[in-house]
Design a protein around this motif. Structure first.
Motif, PDB file in Angstrom:
ATOM      1  N   LYS A 254      -0.001  13.542  -7.820  1.00 23.18           N
ATOM      2  CA  LYS A 254      -0.674  12.741  -6.816  1.00 23.18           C
ATOM      3  C   LYS A 254      -2.160  13.007  -6.825  1.00 23.18           C
ATOM      4  CE  LYS A 254      -0.710  11.688  -1.994  1.00 23.18           C
ATOM      5  NZ  LYS A 254      -0.745  12.277  -0.677  1.00 23.18           N
TER       6      LYS A 254
ATOM      7  N   TYR B 206      -0.526  11.620   9.249  1.00 23.87           N
ATOM      8  CA  TYR B 206      -1.396  11.705   8.079  1.00 23.87           C
ATOM      9  C   TYR B 206      -0.681  12.423   6.951  1.00 23.87           C
ATOM     10  CZ  TYR B 206      -5.115   9.813  10.792  1.00 23.87           C
ATOM     11  OH  TYR B 206      -5.872   8.971  11.543  1.00 23.87           O
ATOM     12  N   GLN B 207      -1.171  12.196   5.770  1.00 25.86           N
ATOM     13  CA  GLN B 207      -0.530  12.785   4.595  1.00 25.86           C
ATOM     14  C   GLN B 207      -0.981  14.220   4.396  1.00 25.86           C
ATOM     15  OE1 GLN B 207       1.799  11.356   3.047  1.00 25.86           O
ATOM     16  NE2 GLN B 207       1.570   9.160   3.284  1.00 25.86           N
TER      17      GLN B 207
ATOM     18  N   TYR C 248     -10.251  -5.472   3.819  1.00 24.56           N
ATOM     19  CA  TYR C 248      -9.189  -4.773   4.553  1.00 24.56           C
ATOM     20  C   TYR C 248      -8.819  -3.507   3.814  1.00 24.56           C
ATOM     21  CZ  TYR C 248      -4.630  -3.178   5.958  1.00 24.56           C
ATOM     22  OH  TYR C 248      -3.603  -2.382   6.347  1.00 24.56           O
ATOM     23  N   LYS C 249      -8.642  -2.457   4.570  1.00 24.22           N
ATOM     24  CA  LYS C 249      -8.284  -1.192   3.963  1.00 24.22           C
ATOM     25  C   LYS C 249      -7.427  -0.380   4.903  1.00 24.22           C
ATOM     26  CE  LYS C 249     -10.179   2.876   1.901  1.00 24.22           C
ATOM     27  NZ  LYS C 249     -11.212   3.875   2.003  1.00 24.22           N
ATOM     28  N   PRO C 250      -6.244   0.007   4.449  1.00 25.85           N
ATOM     29  CA  PRO C 250      -5.436   0.884   5.297  1.00 25.85           C
ATOM     30  C   PRO C 250      -6.086   2.258   5.288  1.00 25.85           C
ATOM     31  CG  PRO C 250      -4.438   0.728   3.143  1.00 25.85           C
ATOM     32  CD  PRO C 250      -5.637  -0.178   3.129  1.00 25.85           C
ATOM     33  N   ASN C 251      -5.772   3.037   6.288  1.00 21.94           N
ATOM     34  CA  ASN C 251      -6.316   4.385   6.307  1.00 21.94           C
ATOM     35  C   ASN C 251      -5.839   5.139   5.081  1.00 21.94           C
ATOM     36  OD1 ASN C 251      -6.436   7.269   6.819  1.00 21.94           O
ATOM     37  ND2 ASN C 251      -7.255   6.612   8.790  1.00 21.94           N
ATOM     38  N   ALA C 252      -6.808   5.632   4.325  1.00 24.56           N
ATOM     39  CA  ALA C 252      -6.481   6.269   3.054  1.00 24.56           C
ATOM     40  C   ALA C 252      -5.552   7.458   3.228  1.00 24.56           C
ATOM     41  CB  ALA C 252      -7.759   6.708   2.351  1.00 24.56           C
ATOM     42  N   LEU C 253      -5.691   8.149   4.337  1.00 20.23           N
ATOM     43  CA  LEU C 253      -4.834   9.308   4.562  1.00 20.23           C
ATOM     44  C   LEU C 253      -3.451   8.886   5.002  1.00 20.23           C
ATOM     45  CD1 LEU C 253      -7.198  11.722   6.445  1.00 20.23           C
ATOM     46  CD2 LEU C 253      -6.092  12.135   4.259  1.00 20.23           C
TER      47      LEU C 253
ATOM     48  N   ALA D  15      -5.828  11.713  -2.046  1.00 19.25           N
ATOM     49  CA  ALA D  15      -5.791  10.423  -1.371  1.00 19.25           C
ATOM     50  C   ALA D  15      -7.170   9.977  -0.907  1.00 19.25           C
ATOM     51  CB  ALA D  15      -4.843  10.480  -0.179  1.00 19.25           C
TER      52      ALA D  15
ATOM     53  N   PHE E 251       0.819  -1.214   0.000  1.00 16.28           N
ATOM     54  CA  PHE E 251       0.000   0.000   0.000  1.00 16.28           C
ATOM     55  C   PHE E 251       0.852   1.263   0.000  1.00 16.28           C
ATOM     56  CE2 PHE E 251      -3.096  -3.085   1.549  1.00 16.28           C
ATOM     57  CZ  PHE E 251      -4.194  -2.742   0.784  1.00 16.28           C
TER      58      PHE E 251
ATOM     59  N   LEU F   6      -7.778   3.706  -2.244  1.00 13.61           N
ATOM     60  CA  LEU F   6      -7.438   2.513  -3.009  1.00 13.61           C
ATOM     61  C   LEU F   6      -8.555   1.500  -2.966  1.00 13.61           C
ATOM     62  CD1 LEU F   6      -3.891   1.032  -2.549  1.00 13.61           C
ATOM     63  CD2 LEU F   6      -5.173   1.470  -4.639  1.00 13.61           C
ATOM     64  N   ILE F   7      -9.118   1.357  -1.826  1.00  8.71           N
ATOM     65  CA  ILE F   7     -10.129   0.331  -1.652  1.00  8.71           C
ATOM     66  C   ILE F   7     -11.372   1.036  -1.145  1.00  8.71           C
ATOM     67  CG2 ILE F   7     -10.609  -1.875  -0.562  1.00  8.71           C
ATOM     68  CD1 ILE F   7      -7.697  -2.348  -0.332  1.00  8.71           C
TER      69      ILE F   7
ATOM     70  N   GLY G 129      -1.377   7.270   2.055  1.00 12.91           N
ATOM     71  CA  GLY G 129      -1.479   7.852   0.723  1.00 12.91           C
ATOM     72  C   GLY G 129      -0.520   7.135  -0.214  1.00 12.91           C
ATOM     73  N   LEU G 130      -1.000   6.810  -1.375  1.00 12.09           N
ATOM     74  CA  LEU G 130      -0.190   6.041  -2.318  1.00 12.09           C
ATOM     75  C   LEU G 130       1.112   6.745  -2.620  1.00 12.09           C
ATOM     76  CD1 LEU G 130      -1.962   4.590  -5.440  1.00 12.09           C
ATOM     77  CD2 LEU G 130      -0.386   3.480  -3.842  1.00 12.09           C
TER      78      LEU G 130
ATOM     79  N   SER H  72     -13.274   4.081   5.623  1.00 11.10           N
ATOM     80  CA  SER H  72     -12.101   4.939   5.697  1.00 11.10           C
ATOM     81  C   SER H  72     -11.810   5.411   7.106  1.00 11.10           C
ATOM     82  CB  SER H  72     -12.322   6.177   4.827  1.00 11.10           C
ATOM     83  OG  SER H  72     -13.395   6.941   5.339  1.00 11.10           O
TER      84      SER H  72
ATOM     85  N   ASN I  64     -13.698   0.440   0.916  1.00 15.54           N
ATOM     86  CA  ASN I  64     -14.341   0.095   2.177  1.00 15.54           C
ATOM     87  C   ASN I  64     -14.302   1.240   3.189  1.00 15.54           C
ATOM     88  OD1 ASN I  64     -15.891  -1.675   3.469  1.00 15.54           O
ATOM     89  ND2 ASN I  64     -14.311  -3.158   3.935  1.00 15.54           N
TER      90      ASN I  64
END
Lengths: 356, 356
Positions: free
Chosen positions: B55, A122-123, A54-59, B58, A31, B63-64, A62-63, B68, B66
Motif C-alpha cells: 500500500k 480514518y485509515q 471532487y475528492k474523497p478524503n484521502a485518509l 495514502a 474510490f 488519488l486526486i 485509502g485505496l 485534502s 485537490n
C-alpha cells in the motif's frame, strides 16, 4: 491556488454521479479498491471527479485497506505540561520511524467518546489516546475497531485496548514509604479527577501502603481536577484549621502540587501565629516546572521517554493477534526541598537553592 | 491484526511489479490518478497490491490532487507553554471546521528546513509553521510549493508565505512606556535566540521607543534561547555587580522572565548588603504560569485565540491568488506584581497575593 479551486471545493460525490448518470454509491465504490465496480466505470469516475474537483478524503478512503503509516493521536487538554511533553515525544518517535501523526484534540472538559469513532474512520494504523478521560462508550468503540487502540497513562477495564502507563500503585506506595521515613503523622491526599484511573490508582497505592504500615490516611481532599488552581484551593482547605494542618501532603499530580506550594507560601507569610512546621509535599509526573527554584518539588518521575517508546513499539511491532499489551513502567521518587529529610523548616521550604 | 499482516508489511511496489511482470513505475502510476496506465492494468495492479498487502502512503499518493482537508502543522519544541497552547488551539479550530491536523515536530534545537520539504510532499491544503526557526532554505521551499505556507508568530523576509504574528514592535514599545512611567533609569533587555524575528522585533520596538524618549538602553544580555534556564542565568549575569544592577528588565519571553524572577529571589535572600530595590520585570507571551502566585509576572499578552483564528481563516477562506496575508495583531500590557507602580520593594515582589 487558482480561482477554479474555489469552485472545485463545492463539488461532491453527488455532482460526479449526476454528471455521469451513475449512482452516488457507485462513485463511492470507485474510490474503494475492493468494491465491485468495473475498471471502465472506475476510470470514468476518477476522470470526471478530477475534472470537477471532487475528492474523497484521502485518509478516509485509502485505496487499499492495509497499513497507512499514519497514527491517530487523541489528546485532551495539554494544559498539563506532562501531556504537552508526551505529545511532542510521540510525534518525534513516530516520525523517526517513518510514521505520521494525525492529531485529534478533545475540547477542554470533554472526554474522547465523541472523537474516537471519527478517528477510527480514518485509515490509521493505530490510535493512541492520551490525557483524556475514557468511558465505556470508548471501550465499545475500541472493541468494534479493527484498529489497535493504545491507552497512554490510562486504563479502562473492559476495553479491548493496549495500555502503557506508569505503575501508579507501586509509585504511590513509594510516597507513603518516604513520608513514613520522615516520621510524618498527619497525611493528606489531594485528589485529581475521580473518574480517572491515574487518580484512583495513586490514591489506592498510597492508602494501601499506609494501611500496611498501620498509619492512618488523615484526610483526602476530593474534587480536584489536576490543575494549579485546584491544588491552590485544596491547600487553602487543608489550612483552614491552623492548629490541625497536615504534616505531609501527596498531590495526585505535579501541577496541583505547585498550586499547593504557592498557597502554602502565602499562608506562611500571613499566618499568625506561624505554624509549627511546614508540611512535606510530594507530586506526581516529573514536569520541568517542579525543578524550578520557586518550587523544588519532590515528586514521582514518570519514565516518559520509555513509556512513549513502549507505546510506539506496539504500533511498529504489533503483538500477535488477540494479545493485548499491558505495560506498567516503574516511577522514580525524586526528593527535592519540598519534602526533604529532616522535615523541612519554613526557611528551608521557601528558600530554594538551585543549580542550573 | 492477523499473522499475514506481519508478512504484508514487507511487501513493496517491487514485489507487486515482479508478481505481475510489470515495471515498478507502472505500479507507481497505477496509484496516481492522472498517470498514463490502462484501466485494466491499473485494476490488476490494485488487486495484486491488495492481496499482497502493498500500500502506498495514502496521503502521499492522494488519488486526486485537490483539497485534502488536511493541514500540516510543523512545530518546534513545545517546551514553551505558549506553543503547546497554540498547538492545541490550532488542532481544535481546524477540527471544528472539518479539517484534520497532520503534526510534524522538528527535533529540539533544529530548524524546520529538513522537515518542510517532507510536509510539502503530502496532499495537505496548507502548512502552518510555529515555534521553529526558519531559514532562507525554508523560504525557497515555500516558494516552490503550490501549498500555502502560514508562518505563525514568525516572519521571514523573502518567503512566499503568509504570516500571522503579534505586533512585536508596537507591543515592546508599550513595555518601554511602562518602564518610563515607573521612572526606571537602568533598563536591560534579555534576548532570546537572535536568529528569530520575535527576538529581533521585540528588541527593536523596545530600544526604538526608549530612543524616542531620550532614554538609554543600559544593557542587553545576549545569547538567551527562550528557556527558563537562560533567563535564570541572564539574571545572575545582571546581578554580578551588586551596586550596578538594572532597575527594569524586559525579557524576550515569559518563561525566561520566570527564570529571572527565581534567580532574583535567591539573590534577595542571600545578597549582603541587600540591594536598594527590586528591579521591575516584564515578559512577553501571557502564559498561564506568569499568573502563578510565585511569579505574578507583568507581561505582554499575545492575542493567541485571535491569532490562531486568523491563521485558520487563511486555510478555510484563502485570499485571491498571489496575495499574501500579513497579519499583525496587537498585544496587551498586563501589569502584575513583578512590575507594578510604584516600583516594587523587595517585600512586594516576593509576596504575591493572588485571587483564584
Amino acid at each position: 491556488m487558482t480561482d477554479s479551486r474555489h469552485t472545485r471545493i463545492r463539488s461532491t460525490a453527488r455532482d460526479v454521479a449526476q454528471a455521469l448518470g451513475v449512482s452516488q454509491s457507485t462513485v463511492s465504490r470507485a474510490f474503494t479498491e475492493d468494491a465491485s465496480v468495473s475498471p471502465q466505470t472506475r476510470a470514468a469516475i476518477l476522470r470526471m471527479a478530477g475534472s470537477m474537483g471532487y475528492k474523497p478524503n484521502a485518509l478516509a478512503r485509502g485505496l487499499i485497506t492495509n497499513r497507512s503509516k499514519i497514527v491517530g493521536l487523541v489528546s485532551g487538554s495539554v494544559g498539563n505540561p506532562f501531556y504537552a511533553d508526551a505529545l511532542q515525544r510521540f510525534s518525534q518517535h513516530l516520525q523517526q520511524r517513518g510514521y505520521q501523526t494525525l492529531l485529534f484534540t478533545a475540547p477542554a472538559g470533554h472526554d474522547v467518546d465523541a472523537l474516537l469513532p471519527v478517528v477510527l474512520q480514518y485509515q490509521v494504523d493505530a490510535v493512541i489516546v492520551l490525557s483524556a478521560p475514557l468511558s465505556v462508550a470508548t471501550a465499545e468503540a475500541c472493541e468494534r475497531a479493527n484498529t489497535p487502540v493504545i491507552l497512554f497513562n490510562r486504563s479502562l477495564s473492559g476495553a479491548k485496548a493496549h495500555t502503557v502507563a506508569c505503575d501508579n500503585m507501586a509509585s504511590a506506595a513509594l510516597v507513603a514509604d518516604w513520608f513514613a521515613a520522615l516520621d510524618c503523622r498527619r497525611l493528606a491526599f489531594v485528589a485529581g479527577r475521580d473518574d480517572t484511573s491515574t487518580n484512583r490508582e495513586r490514591l489506592q497505592g498510597f492508602s494501601s501502603r499506609l494501611r500496611e504500615r498501620g498509619m492512618p490516611l488523615w484526610r483526602v481532599v476530593a474534587g480536584g481536577d489536576f490543575t494549579y488552581e485546584a491544588g491552590y484551593r485544596a491547600m487553602q482547605t487543608l489550612l483552614t484549621t491552623p492548629d490541625d494542618a497536615p504534616d505531609a501532603i501527596f498531590f495526585a499530580n505535579d501541577i496541583m502540587a505547585l498550586g499547593g506550594i504557592d498557597a502554602l507560601k502565602l499562608d506562611q507569610e500571613t499566618a499568625s501565629p506561624r505554624r509549627p512546621h511546614t508540611p512535606s509535599i510530594v507530586g506526581f509526573d516529573g514536569i520541568a516546572m517542579g525543578g524550578w527554584a520557586s518550587y523544588q518539588l519532590s515528586t514521582i518521575v514518570q519514565p516518559l521517554e520509555e513509556m512513549v517508546a513502549a507505546a510506539v513499539r506496539i504500533v511498529t511491532d504489533p503483538p500477535p493477534e488477540g494479545q493485548l499489551v499491558e505495560a506498567k513502567l516503574p516511577g522514580t521518587m525524586m526528593v527535592r526541598v519540598s519534602a526533604s529529610a529532616p522535615p523541612a523548616s519554613p526557611e528551608q521550604s521557601t528558600r530554594a537553592a538551585v543549580l542550573l
